[in-house]
Design an enzyme around this catalytic site. Structure first.
Site, PDB file in Angstrom:
ATOM      1  N   GLY A  94       0.808  -1.217   0.000  1.00 11.14           N
ATOM      2  CA  GLY A  94       0.000   0.000   0.000  1.00 11.14           C
ATOM      3  C   GLY A  94       0.840   1.266   0.000  1.00 11.14           C
ATOM      4  O   GLY A  94       0.532   2.237  -0.709  1.00 11.14           O
ATOM      5  N   ASN A 139      -8.338   3.998   8.186  1.00 13.06           N
ATOM      6  CA  ASN A 139      -7.778   2.853   8.909  1.00 13.06           C
ATOM      7  C   ASN A 139      -7.961   2.930  10.421  1.00 13.06           C
ATOM      8  O   ASN A 139      -7.827   1.933  11.101  1.00 13.06           O
ATOM      9  CB  ASN A 139      -6.293   2.692   8.568  1.00 13.06           C
ATOM     10  CG  ASN A 139      -5.530   3.992   8.628  1.00 13.06           C
ATOM     11  OD1 ASN A 139      -5.848   4.946   7.922  1.00 13.06           O
ATOM     12  ND2 ASN A 139      -4.531   4.050   9.484  1.00 13.06           N
ATOM     13  N   THR A 177      12.307  -7.703 -10.744  1.00 16.59           N
ATOM     14  CA  THR A 177      11.800  -9.069 -10.898  1.00 16.59           C
ATOM     15  C   THR A 177      10.601  -9.270  -9.979  1.00 16.59           C
ATOM     16  O   THR A 177      10.658  -8.965  -8.793  1.00 16.59           O
ATOM     17  CB  THR A 177      12.915 -10.087 -10.579  1.00 16.59           C
ATOM     18  OG1 THR A 177      14.003  -9.807 -11.440  1.00 16.59           O
ATOM     19  CG2 THR A 177      12.438 -11.512 -10.776  1.00 16.59           C
ATOM     20  N   CYS A 233       0.778   2.323  12.990  1.00 15.53           N
ATOM     21  CA  CYS A 233       1.923   3.138  12.599  1.00 15.53           C
ATOM     22  C   CYS A 233       2.183   4.251  13.596  1.00 15.53           C
ATOM     23  O   CYS A 233       3.306   4.635  13.827  1.00 15.53           O
ATOM     24  CB  CYS A 233       1.684   3.751  11.233  1.00 15.53           C
ATOM     25  SG  CYS A 233       0.935   2.601  10.107  1.00 15.53           S
TER      26      CYS A 233
END
Ligand SMILES: *Cc1c(COP(=O)(O)O)cnc(C)c1O
Length: 389
Positions: free
Chosen positions: A69, A149, A235, A323
């Site tokens: 995100g 959130n 990759t 967070c």
């Protein structure tokens, strides 16, 4: 253990894990190679792209895989403004965005862009009329999250998107919390760019996607080989991408059922907590919220102590967001809905998941009641029913 912090992350669904495993050491080819092993990886990746696209009503070629995100938000915002820097320098966002958006905007302010941080009101919702008033001839991007959130409020993104389209301004939404939880459709929502993270919807960590509407031009963040049509070289994380795809497919198949089930748990929790505990309140909008989110505040309580005591009872929950909960500042989201600092510190976020049960909720209500009572009995801030005093 009763895990009730699904807005921070979610357990990998066993079916998702099973789907991923062969791509670590059996079908481990590099998706850019031409031989069968590489083609297998590419086929799996393109299948995952279809699964992600299908969940949000997009075309597979509009999906770009990222590391999560945070990267999707950075890629969308920096990618648009750097592409359009000759057209204008103004960005509109909200005060309650995730740090992946807010800190990106703050960084861009230092780079010379102007940012409007729209207020939210007591219910945690952005006013479309405020968005309209903030638009100037310099506005090149509007970024407003779909669901918050911390307090779970759902923003009027379809209306904001319609306004943005009418004005010819790109519209990005951080839909990390909503994808897989409530219906998300890029056509209905009028979005040009939309961020997804796998680990919030029972997929693995470290993988996500950015939807970019066909025809929308952005500047890539990362330079290298031509992977993801040059938009996101490196990759590809095939096991992670396969896991994200499977998680999206499962979410799509079970969306209605899960919404109904999880919201019934949430309502049981809200009713129990508000009913049993005096001076307890729900933060955010009473109904325009995610089916899995309940955010409470308790007068006279310190959120961190509450979380630690609940942990001791086997319940995982959060204050604020994962967070910001290690910092001492009160949550920017709770401050934006007008809470006093002391009340913001007294808040508890419970974010439920499909593996929680009604018995878990009963246990949690009792545990919160007991812990709140104990903490209040020790708190100098607490004064029972001060209205009557
Ligand atoms: C978790 C979260 C993010 C960050 O996603 P990561 O995959 O952890 O980088 C961004 N926005 C919101 C709203 C989130 O909840």
């Amino acid at each position: 253990m009763r895990y009730m912090d699904h807005s921070a992350t979610s357990p990998v669904n066993p079916e998702v894990l099973e789907e991923m495993l062969p791509y670590f050491n059996q079908s481990f080819g590099n998706a850019s190679t031409l031989y069968a092993l590489g083609r297998e990886a590419r086929t799996a990746m393109e299948n995952a792209r279809k699964q992600v696209a299908s969940l949000i009503g997009a075309q597979p070629e509009e999906i770009y895989f990222t590391s999560g995100g945070t990267e999707s938000d950075n890629m969308a915002i920096k990618g648009v403004v750097s592409k359009l820097k000759n057209k204008g320098n103004h960005i509109i966002t909200s005060a309650i965005e995730h740090p992946a958006v807010l800190e990106t905007c703050k960084y861009l302010e230092k780079e010379g862009y102007k940012v409007t941080y729209l207020p939210v009101y007591e219910d945690g919702i952005v006013k479309v009329s405020d968005v309209e008033e903030a638009i100037t001839s310099e506005t090149i991007l509007i970024t407003v999250m779909h669901a918050n959130n911390e307090i779970g409020t759902i923003q009027p993104v379809a209306e904001i998107g319609a306004l943005a389209r009418e004005k010819g301004i790109y519209f990005h939404t951080d839909a990390v919390q909503s994808v897989g939880k409530i219906p998300v459709n890029v056509e209905d929502m009028n979005v040009d760019l939309l961020s997804i993270s796998s680990h919030k919807l029972y997929g693995p960590k470290g993988v996500g996607a950015l939807y970019i509407r066909k025809g929308v031009q952005i500047q890539p963040l990362i330079h290298g080989g031509g992977h993801e049509r040059g938009m996101r070289p490196g990759t590809e994380n095939i096991p992670g991408i396969v896991g994200l795809g499977k998680a999206c497919q499962i979410a799509e198949e079970n969306l209605e059922k899960n919404m109904e089930y999880v919201s019934s748990l949430r309502d049981q929790l809200i009713e129990g907590v508000l009913g049993k505990i005096e001076q307890s309140y729900l933060n955010g909008h009473p109904t325009k919220r995610l089916p899995n989110n309940a955010n409470f505040r308790f007068t006279g309580i310190e959120g961190e102590s509450l979380v630690l005591q609940l942990d001791a009872k086997g319940i995982n929950a959060s204050t604020g967001s994962a967070c910001s909960s290690k910092k001492l500042e009160p949550s920017h989201v709770l401050m934006a809905i007008g809470l006093k600092e002391v009340d913001a510190h007294g808040s508890l976020r419970i974010s439920l998941g499909t593996e929680n049960t009604p018995q878990d909720i009963d246990y949690t209500i009792d545990a919160i009641e007991e812990v709140v009572e104990r903490l209040r009995s020790m708190s100098p801030l607490w004064c029972a029913t001060p209205e009557d005093a």
